[in-house]
Write an enzyme that holds these catalytic residues in place. Structure first.
Site, PDB file in Angstrom:
ATOM      1  CG  ASP A  92      -1.250  -5.160   3.864  1.00 33.63           C
ATOM      2  OD1 ASP A  92      -0.146  -4.737   4.253  1.00 33.63           O
ATOM      3  OD2 ASP A  92      -2.337  -4.755   4.329  1.00 33.63           O
TER       4      ASP A  92
ATOM      5  CB  SER B  38      -4.578  -3.576  10.283  1.00 31.98           C
ATOM      6  OG  SER B  38      -5.495  -2.756   9.602  1.00 31.98           O
TER       7      SER B  38
ATOM      8  CG  HIS C 171      -1.299  -1.674   6.715  1.00 28.37           C
ATOM      9  ND1 HIS C 171      -2.089  -2.702   6.241  1.00 28.37           N
ATOM     10  CD2 HIS C 171      -1.961  -1.189   7.797  1.00 28.37           C
ATOM     11  CE1 HIS C 171      -3.167  -2.823   6.979  1.00 28.37           C
ATOM     12  NE2 HIS C 171      -3.114  -1.911   7.940  1.00 28.37           N
TER      13      HIS C 171
END
Length: 449
Positions: A206, A285, A172
């Protein structure tokens, strides 16, 4: 008259002197010559006494022949006829020892380690020193990733995977760059910046791999840990760029392991996810979650919060999964997961009561099997209901390859972390009041579009 008396006295004294010498030389073997020295008082005068009542610890029997051999009694005996009667004076020194310590083994004689009790302040200082050193060692391998598009600018974190320029991050983080064909900019702690290209990504976990080229400084890959060996309570250290604040370190503990988490981009869940209370915010992230030794145990991916800010509940993709997915992305451009072809529930108290299962039965209850899927072909039975309600007559998967499966999460995690498509496995199933073993060939999960 005077001279005659003097001669008689001289002869008399000479006879007495000779008798004294001969008598001294002709003592029996039982008449020791003893000299005692009190070791407790080194200034005490040494005395020489002839005695028959000397104790063994304070006597030495003298032989005119000197020998170096030691006897168990610590004594050397002679007979009177071995002594040559001469006028030479014999002097001996026998030390009267004080009470000796008991025998000690070699280990007792070795120096004992010196232990120092640390104060609370010293412990805190040692931890601070360790974390500072760890930061300096690890931060050189962390990167700040930005993707500028015409709509917005996104950012995240990543870290060096190998010396060839491959970097790992979250899918992402680079998703907008994929959709808009925007290049990525990667910045290192030393200030160097590079443009990066997307190599491959995996929506199910992810994870994504990007690559930098024309590198003009040394790349230092972070060491890989083992998330399967990590326990709740152990230290967790997050490195990243929260809210764009470059190269930030936060610390906490591993709060839980073996969580199952939706990636948000797939119908499949991420297995064996690690939970931590180390502060993770937007921008973290893709950054590494480290153990106390600086080894990667996870890749920071999500937080649970109503305000998009850290609430003490952060999640990281387990490094054991990354060690399987990332090489596949680099070498093949994709990662293939194994497939059993079932849907199921955890066996809880309600299901156990409805299905009349024994108390000690744990595992994954099979709601249904995919038609002609691996489980269906192997003979695994799903619930017979064709509606939304259950008849509670399906199989319960209790083990795989003799390893207990205590929940559906265990089953998902074991398959993803330990098996590959085409593997032959043995499924332990509880059916009709007994456990049976069913062989199965795993299939391949369909690619997520």
């Amino acid at each position: 008259m005077i001279s005659t008396l003097q001669k008689i006295n001289a002869q008399y004294l000479s006879s007495i002197f000779i008798l004294m010498i001969v008598g001294s030389a002709c003592m029996s073997a039982n008449d020791p010559i003893v000299s005692n020295v009190d070791l407790a008082n080194p200034d005490a005068e040494q005395t020489s006494n002839h005695t028959r009542s000397a104790t063994p610890s304070s006597q030495t029997r003298i032989s005119p022949k000197v020998k170096d051999t030691a006897d168990s009694s610590s004594e050397s005996t002679i007979t009177s006829n071995e002594i040559v009667p001469t006028a030479t004076a014999v002097t001996t020194t026998s030390v009267a020892l004080t009470e000796q310590p008991k025998y000690k083994s070699l280990g007792d004689a070795l120096p004992q380690p010196i232990t120092e009790e640390l104060t609370p302040a010293a412990i805190v200082a040692a931890q601070a020193e360790h974390l500072a050193n760890l930061y300096e060692t690890s931060v050189e391998s962390v990167v700040f990733i930005t993707a500028d598009t015409r709509m917005s600018a996104g950012s995240g974190s990543g870290f060096v995977w190998d010396t060839e320029g491959h970097l790992v991050t979250n899918y992402h983080v680079i998703q907008t760059a994929i959709q808009s064909s925007t290049s990525l900019i990667v910045k290192f702690f030393n200030g160097r910046e590079y443009r990066a290209e997307v190599v491959a990504w995996d929506r199910d976990s992810d994870l994504a791999v990007i690559k930098i080229n024309e590198i003009d400084h040394k790349l230092i890959p972070l060491p890989m840990g083992n998330s399967s060996e990590t326990r709740p309570g152990e230290m967790a250290i997050a490195l990243g760029n929260p809210f764009g604040e470059e190269f930030t370190m936060t610390t906490g503990i591993v709060s839980a392991v073996t969580r199952t988490l939706s990636s948000g981009f797939s119908s499949y869940s991420i297995p064996a996810v690690m939970q931590t209370d180390a502060a993770i915010n937007p921008g973290n992230s893709g950054g590494p979650l480290l153990d106390m030794n600086g080894a990667v145990i996870g890749i920071n991916t999500q937080i649970k919060s109503s305000s998009r800010q850290n609430s003490g509940v952060g999640f990281a993709v387990p490094v054991d999964l990354a060690k399987r997915v990332v090489p596949s992305l680099i070498n093949n451009g994709q990662h293939s997961y194994p497939l059993m072809g079932i849907s199921g529930n955890e066996v809880n108290i309600l299901l156990r009561e409805k299905a009349n299962l024994p108390r000690d039965i744990l595992g994954a209850y099979v709601n249904r099997t995919s038609v002609d899927g691996p489980a269906d072909l192997a003979g695994i039975r799903g619930d017979s209901s064709s509606t939304g309600s259950l008849n509670f007559d399906g199989d319960v998967i209790v083990s795989i390859n003799s390893i207990p499966m205590k929940s559906m999460d265990d089953l998902i995690g074991y398959l993803a972390l330990n098996t590959s498509p085409g593997d032959e496995i043995i499924v332990g199933v509880f059916r009709d009041g007994k456990e049976i073993a069913i062989p199965m060939t795993l299939g391949s999960r369909p690619a997520t579009s």
